[in-house]
Design a protein around this motif. Structure first.
Motif, PDB file in Angstrom:
ATOM      1  N   SER A 291       0.667  -1.295  -0.084  1.00  0.00           N
ATOM      2  CA  SER A 291      -0.121  -0.016  -0.095  1.00  0.00           C
ATOM      3  C   SER A 291       0.852   1.331   0.066  1.00  0.00           C
ATOM      4  N   ASP A 292       1.877   1.255   0.593  1.00  0.00           N
ATOM      5  CA  ASP A 292       3.025   2.434   0.845  1.00  0.00           C
ATOM      6  C   ASP A 292       3.392   2.507  -0.638  1.00  0.00           C
ATOM      7  N   TRP A 293       3.741   1.500  -1.574  1.00  0.00           N
ATOM      8  CA  TRP A 293       4.431   1.770  -2.716  1.00  0.00           C
ATOM      9  C   TRP A 293       3.214   2.272  -3.715  1.00  0.00           C
ATOM     10  N   ALA A 294       2.146   1.503  -3.469  1.00  0.00           N
ATOM     11  CA  ALA A 294       1.009   2.218  -4.360  1.00  0.00           C
ATOM     12  C   ALA A 294       0.788   3.667  -4.171  1.00  0.00           C
ATOM     13  N   ARG A 295       0.751   4.203  -3.188  1.00  0.00           N
ATOM     14  CA  ARG A 295       0.477   5.490  -2.687  1.00  0.00           C
ATOM     15  C   ARG A 295       1.477   6.218  -3.676  1.00  0.00           C
ATOM     16  N   ARG A 296       2.728   5.876  -3.661  1.00  0.00           N
ATOM     17  CA  ARG A 296       3.748   6.750  -4.242  1.00  0.00           C
ATOM     18  C   ARG A 296       4.114   6.292  -5.544  1.00  0.00           C
ATOM     19  N   ALA A 297       3.307   5.456  -6.212  1.00  0.00           N
ATOM     20  CA  ALA A 297       3.818   4.806  -7.637  1.00  0.00           C
ATOM     21  C   ALA A 297       3.580   6.033  -8.570  1.00  0.00           C
ATOM     22  N   ARG A 298       4.501   6.106  -9.454  1.00  0.00           N
ATOM     23  CA  ARG A 298       4.501   7.257 -10.542  1.00  0.00           C
ATOM     24  C   ARG A 298       5.072   6.523 -12.002  1.00  0.00           C
ATOM     25  N   ILE A 299       4.767   7.380 -13.004  1.00  0.00           N
ATOM     26  CA  ILE A 299       4.983   6.655 -14.477  1.00  0.00           C
ATOM     27  C   ILE A 299       6.315   6.483 -14.498  1.00  0.00           C
ATOM     28  N   GLY A 300       6.865   5.283 -15.152  1.00  0.00           N
ATOM     29  CA  GLY A 300       8.221   5.146 -15.170  1.00  0.00           C
ATOM     30  C   GLY A 300       8.902   4.287 -14.189  1.00  0.00           C
ATOM     31  N   GLN A 301       8.281   3.944 -13.139  1.00  0.00           N
ATOM     32  CA  GLN A 301       8.954   3.029 -11.951  1.00  0.00           C
ATOM     33  C   GLN A 301       8.793   1.580 -12.618  1.00  0.00           C
ATOM     34  N   ARG A 302       9.786   0.828 -11.950  1.00  0.00           N
ATOM     35  CA  ARG A 302      10.039  -0.491 -12.496  1.00  0.00           C
ATOM     36  C   ARG A 302       9.499  -1.617 -11.342  1.00  0.00           C
ATOM     37  N   MET A 303       8.842  -2.411 -11.707  1.00  0.00           N
ATOM     38  CA  MET A 303       8.390  -3.595 -10.790  1.00  0.00           C
ATOM     39  C   MET A 303       8.793  -4.892 -11.325  1.00  0.00           C
ATOM     40  N   GLN A 304       9.093  -5.885 -10.602  1.00  0.00           N
ATOM     41  CA  GLN A 304       9.106  -7.262 -10.651  1.00  0.00           C
ATOM     42  C   GLN A 304       7.795  -7.814 -10.466  1.00  0.00           C
ATOM     43  N   VAL A 305       7.416  -8.976 -11.250  1.00  0.00           N
ATOM     44  CA  VAL A 305       6.083  -9.403 -11.374  1.00  0.00           C
ATOM     45  C   VAL A 305       6.183 -10.854 -11.548  1.00  0.00           C
ATOM     46  N   GLY A 306       5.726 -11.753 -10.799  1.00  0.00           N
ATOM     47  CA  GLY A 306       5.966 -13.319 -11.234  1.00  0.00           C
ATOM     48  C   GLY A 306       4.549 -13.800 -11.306  1.00  0.00           C
ATOM     49  N   GLY A 307       4.604 -14.857 -12.206  1.00  0.00           N
ATOM     50  CA  GLY A 307       3.240 -15.561 -12.309  1.00  0.00           C
ATOM     51  C   GLY A 307       2.168 -15.006 -13.454  1.00  0.00           C
ATOM     52  N   PRO A 308       1.076 -15.511 -13.413  1.00  0.00           N
ATOM     53  CA  PRO A 308       0.429 -16.527 -12.670  1.00  0.00           C
ATOM     54  C   PRO A 308       1.048 -17.839 -12.814  1.00  0.00           C
ATOM     55  N   ARG A 309       1.173 -18.635 -11.607  1.00  0.00           N
ATOM     56  CA  ARG A 309       1.531 -20.057 -11.787  1.00  0.00           C
ATOM     57  C   ARG A 309       0.793 -20.846 -12.382  1.00  0.00           C
ATOM     58  N   GLY A 310      -0.791 -20.648 -12.242  1.00  0.00           N
ATOM     59  CA  GLY A 310      -1.735 -21.351 -12.815  1.00  0.00           C
ATOM     60  C   GLY A 310      -3.126 -20.718 -12.752  1.00  0.00           C
ATOM     61  N   SER A 311      -4.032 -21.401 -13.445  1.00  0.00           N
ATOM     62  CA  SER A 311      -5.195 -20.783 -13.484  1.00  0.00           C
ATOM     63  C   SER A 311      -6.438 -21.823 -13.034  1.00  0.00           C
ATOM     64  N   PHE A 312      -7.313 -21.379 -12.228  1.00  0.00           N
ATOM     65  CA  PHE A 312      -8.413 -22.185 -11.636  1.00  0.00           C
ATOM     66  C   PHE A 312      -9.788 -21.952 -12.405  1.00  0.00           C
ATOM     67  N   ILE A 313     -10.108 -22.587 -13.804  1.00  0.00           N
ATOM     68  CA  ILE A 313     -11.042 -22.063 -14.380  1.00  0.00           C
ATOM     69  C   ILE A 313     -12.288 -22.480 -14.149  1.00  0.00           C
ATOM     70  N   ILE A 314     -13.402 -21.574 -13.640  1.00  0.00           N
ATOM     71  CA  ILE A 314     -14.620 -21.915 -13.124  1.00  0.00           C
ATOM     72  C   ILE A 314     -15.628 -21.725 -14.332  1.00  0.00           C
ATOM     73  N   PRO A 315     -16.275 -22.858 -14.991  1.00  0.00           N
ATOM     74  CA  PRO A 315     -17.275 -22.457 -16.131  1.00  0.00           C
ATOM     75  C   PRO A 315     -18.280 -21.349 -15.830  1.00  0.00           C
ATOM     76  N   LYS A 316     -18.303 -20.541 -17.091  1.00  0.00           N
ATOM     77  CA  LYS A 316     -19.359 -19.501 -16.994  1.00  0.00           C
ATOM     78  C   LYS A 316     -20.550 -19.878 -17.113  1.00  0.00           C
ATOM     79  N   GLU A 317     -20.831 -21.032 -17.645  1.00  0.00           N
ATOM     80  CA  GLU A 317     -22.345 -21.497 -17.849  1.00  0.00           C
ATOM     81  C   GLU A 317     -23.007 -22.265 -16.626  1.00  0.00           C
ATOM     82  N   ALA A 318     -22.242 -22.081 -15.412  1.00  0.00           N
ATOM     83  CA  ALA A 318     -23.058 -22.686 -14.214  1.00  0.00           C
ATOM     84  C   ALA A 318     -24.274 -22.058 -14.143  1.00  0.00           C
TER      85      ALA A 318
END
Length: 252
Positions: A106-133
């Protein structure tokens, strides 16, 4: 056991689990858009997103937040977030950050500015729930709002959704989407849990999903079982835990 929530004898829609190649991507902040006093939408871009995949509203990616002291002695804080929207053509990933309280994310998000770099991992997988339920039950607190918003936008016209959310007035939002959605807001966990206990669900094969604070989600999980909803037709996750800095746990 609540009979109207019981499944019929027709075949249940198949839930699919898909694994993805685990990758760490170096991305750049390209837009910062306040949504409410408690949320900000941050768009990340970069060619590293060319092979990014997010197949479910339930997906999560992991962010690594440097503590900013520059001494390299501390491991980065890690937090899981829902991919809110993704465009392969634009090479852009949108993630909504909650701004409540204090913490690395939350502290990072409050100060986030265009041009900042961030490392993001994943997604590791997906749990796909049918839309036709036959029906979709979505239960959560404010931290689940990005996932709930995405799910409602993805459901086709004719879908039935029941949405129970614990959130302050400032975090409440209008949901988009074509589904017929019964939206209910609550300001106390006990009120949400009481409403869930009373909720009469339609017949047919539906799916119940929950995300939020660990102790509340544990009670949600039990109430779903008490309603006779099969375990394979539920997915409940603890997105956070009171007093614990880093927590994410599937309670299915």
């Amino acid at each position: 056991m609540q009979q109207d929530a019981m499944q019929t004898t027709a075949a249940a829609p198949e839930i699919q689990r898909v694994r993805h190649e685990l990758k760490l991507r170096d991305l750049e902040v390209v837009r910062v858009e306040p949504l409410s006093p408690g949320f900000v939408a941050i768009t990340f871009g970069g060619e590293a997103l060319a092979d990014f995949v997010s197949m479910s509203f339930d997906d999560h990616v992991k962010f690594f937040f440097d503590d900013g002291n520059g001494d390299g002695d501390r491991a980065p804080a890690r937090r899981d977030y829902t991919p809110r929207r993704f465009s392969r053509e634009a090479r852009e990933l949108v993630v909504e950050f909650a701004l409540h309280g204090e913490g690395a994310a939350s502290d990072w998000a409050r100060r986030a500015r265009i041009g900042q770099r961030m490392q993001v991992g994943g997604p590791r997988g997906s749990f796909i729930i049918p839309k036709e339920a036959a029906w979709h039950l979505l239960v959560g607190d404010a931290t689940a709002l990005p996932a709930i918003s995405r799910r409602l936008e993805e459901l086709p016209a004719g879908s039935r959704a029941f949405v129970l959310v614990l959130a302050d007035d400032a975090d409440r939002r209008a949901f988009a989407g074509a589904a017929a959605a019964d939206i209910r807001w609550f300001d106390r966990p006990e009120a949400l849990l009481a409403a869930l206990e009373r909720l009469a669900l339609p017949t047919g094969h539906g799916f119940a999903w929950g995300g939020g604070e660990a102790s509340v989600m544990a009670r949600v999980r039990k109430l779903l079982a008490d309603k006779g909803i099969p375990r394979q037709a539920t997915r409940v996750s603890a997105y956070w835990k009171e007093g614990v800095a880093e927590h994410h746990e599937n309670l299915e």
